[in-house]
Every structure is written in structure tokens, then in C-alpha cells.
Write an enzyme that holds these catalytic residues in place. Structure first.
Site, PDB file in Angstrom:
ATOM      1  N   GLY A  20       0.812  -1.208   0.000  1.00  0.00           N
ATOM      2  CA  GLY A  20       0.000   0.000   0.000  1.00  0.00           C
ATOM      3  C   GLY A  20       0.847   1.261   0.000  1.00  0.00           C
ATOM      4  N   VAL A  88       1.237  -7.262  -0.553  1.00  0.00           N
ATOM      5  CA  VAL A  88       2.057  -7.464   0.642  1.00  0.00           C
ATOM      6  C   VAL A  88       1.768  -6.307   1.594  1.00  0.00           C
ATOM      7  CG1 VAL A  88       3.889  -8.875  -0.352  1.00  0.00           C
ATOM      8  CG2 VAL A  88       4.021  -6.398  -0.576  1.00  0.00           C
ATOM      9  N   ASP A 204      -0.597  -6.088  14.688  1.00  0.00           N
ATOM     10  CA  ASP A 204      -1.220  -5.825  15.983  1.00  0.00           C
ATOM     11  C   ASP A 204      -2.413  -6.750  16.156  1.00  0.00           C
ATOM     12  OD1 ASP A 204      -3.875  -3.924  15.388  1.00  0.00           O
ATOM     13  OD2 ASP A 204      -2.322  -3.812  13.855  1.00  0.00           O
TER      14      ASP A 204
END
Length: 235
Positions: A20, A88, A204
Site C-alpha cells: 500500500g 504485501v 497488531d
């Protein structure tokens, strides 16, 4: 040239990695590829082509979310003939047994986006990964001794949610993690008959609050990139 990519014909390889963040694209090109050239800087969305183990591979930033990745995937396929597209990126874990630093390979992606309802009114289209790419990425990861999870992910339109109730319910149905792009990638790959895969690093945990450090994130990110590159050059 296309509207958002200024590359000339032949400058983009048939296999491409899609982070991104355009700066991640730059990092991947500089760290993992040889004989690198930059083919795109339109809107700062960097794109590069180089070689990995002697085979041509490109890497293109896509921005965040379904609308942004849809623009770049459409143009890469329609204008430049890209055949193998591997996202990815990072994701947030939903399942209790999915840990930070795990690598997730998305077999399919559910979504709260209405993107596919525009094409299939009143119908839920379930886009899936290309099995050959998935198998090659999985094998590359297990050979490295990594903890690889394969399954369903949530492609979300909202990053800052007011309520996590729906995410919790999706977890009850086995969804592994949440991210923001895979549904669009897999749907467009299905539409145009090309191959797509998402390889994600858990940065996370949505419910425990556990996070990776910057150093841990970079190490795991590198392993994820190597998995994606190995799959890309074998396709």
C-alpha cells in the site's frame, strides 16, 4: 501510459508485488531487487521493476483501501498486461490464536464494502486467491520455519470503527484478521482471469492490543516479502 501510471509498454513485469505504501515499494526495490528502474512517480505512487534471482519482478504502491487499489490493479492488468499480482501488507489479528508477527495468506476475503454489490446487485460474490500462488507462498514460508496461517480475512472500508461488534462476530465465524484491500484485488483478478494473492504480516491484535515494535515489524515484513517474491518468480 495509463491515467495513474506513466510506465511505457514493457517496463512492468508480468509478476508484481503490491504494497500500500509507496515508500515500502521503494524499500522492497532497493533491498531485494537488482538492476532496478523506477517507472512511476505519478501522485507519488512509486513503481519499480528489477530482477530477483535473475527473474523480472515489479513492485507498485497502491495506496490504502478498496477504491485506491482498484485503480492500480485495473490499470496494471488492462494497460500493462500484468498476470500475477501479490499484495504485501499488514493486518490486525482477530482470532485469539493469531499472534503478532504471524504471516497470514488470505484464501478469500469477506467485506463490508459495497464494491461487489455494484456489479452483482443483491448478491454476495466471494472472491478467492489463486491456488498455485497460495501453495507456492505457503511452501516458501514453511521452508523458512515461519508460522503461516491460511484462511479468510475481512477487507474493511472503515479503519476507525465506532463499534467492534461485527468484527467480533466475524471472528466467531473463523475470520483471521482485518485489512483494507484484498477483496478488491481478488475480485478484479477473477474478472480479468489473472492470478492474485495477499500475503499479510500481523502488526497488531485488534482485541488484546498487542503490537509489534518497529524493529519486529521490519523483520517480519522482510520475511513476508521473501515469501511473496519466491511465489512470484515461480509463477
Amino acid at each position: 501510459m495509463s491515467v495513474h501510471i506513466e510506465a511505457k509498454q514493457g517496463e512492468i513485469a508480468e509478476s508484481i508485488l503490491l504494497p500500500g505504501d509507496p515508500l515500502r515499494a521503494k524499500y522492497i526495490a532497493e533491498t531485494f531487487l537488482e538492476d532496478v528502474t523506477c517507472y512511476n512517480n505519478v501522485r507519488g505512487m512509486l513503481g519499480f521493476t528489477g530482477t530477483y534471482k535473475g527473474k523480472r519482478v515489479s513492485v507498485q504502491g497502491t495506496g490504502m483501501g478498496v477504491p485506491s487499489i482498484s485503480i492500480y490493479v485495473n490499470e496494471l492488468i488492462q494497460s500493462y498486461g500484468v498476470k500475477n499480482l501479490i499484495r504485501v501488507g499488514t493486518c490486525g489479528a482477530i482470532q485469539k490464536d493469531v499472534k503478532v508477527r504471524d504471516v497470514i495468506i488470505a484464501m478469500t476475503a469477506c467485506t463490508d464494502s459495497n464494491i461487489n454489490r455494484l456489479t452483482f446487485p443483491g448478491f454476495d460474490f466471494a472472491p478467492a486467491a489463486n491456488f498455485d500462488l497460495l501453495k507456492k507462498a505457503y511452501d516458501a514460508g514453511t521452508e523458512k520455519g515461519l508460522h503461516i496461517r491460511v484462511g479468510n480475512v475481512l477487507t474493511a472500508d472503515v479503519f476507525y470503527r465506532e463499534s467492534m461488534d461485527m468484527v467480533k462476530k466475524l471472528g466467531d465465524y473463523g475470520v483471521l484478521a482485518v485489512e483494507m484491500e484484498t477483496t478488491a484485488l481478488y475480485t478484479l483478478a477473477a474478472k480479468y482471469g489473472v492470478n492474485a494473492l495477499s500475503v499479510l504480516t500481523v502488526s497488531d491484535h485488534i482485541f488484546t492490543g498487542e503490537e509489534t515494535t518497529a524493529e519486529e515489524r521490519q523483520t517480519t515484513f522482510n520475511e513476508m516479502i521473501e515469501i511473496a517474491l519466491e511465489a512470484a518468480i515461480q509463477q
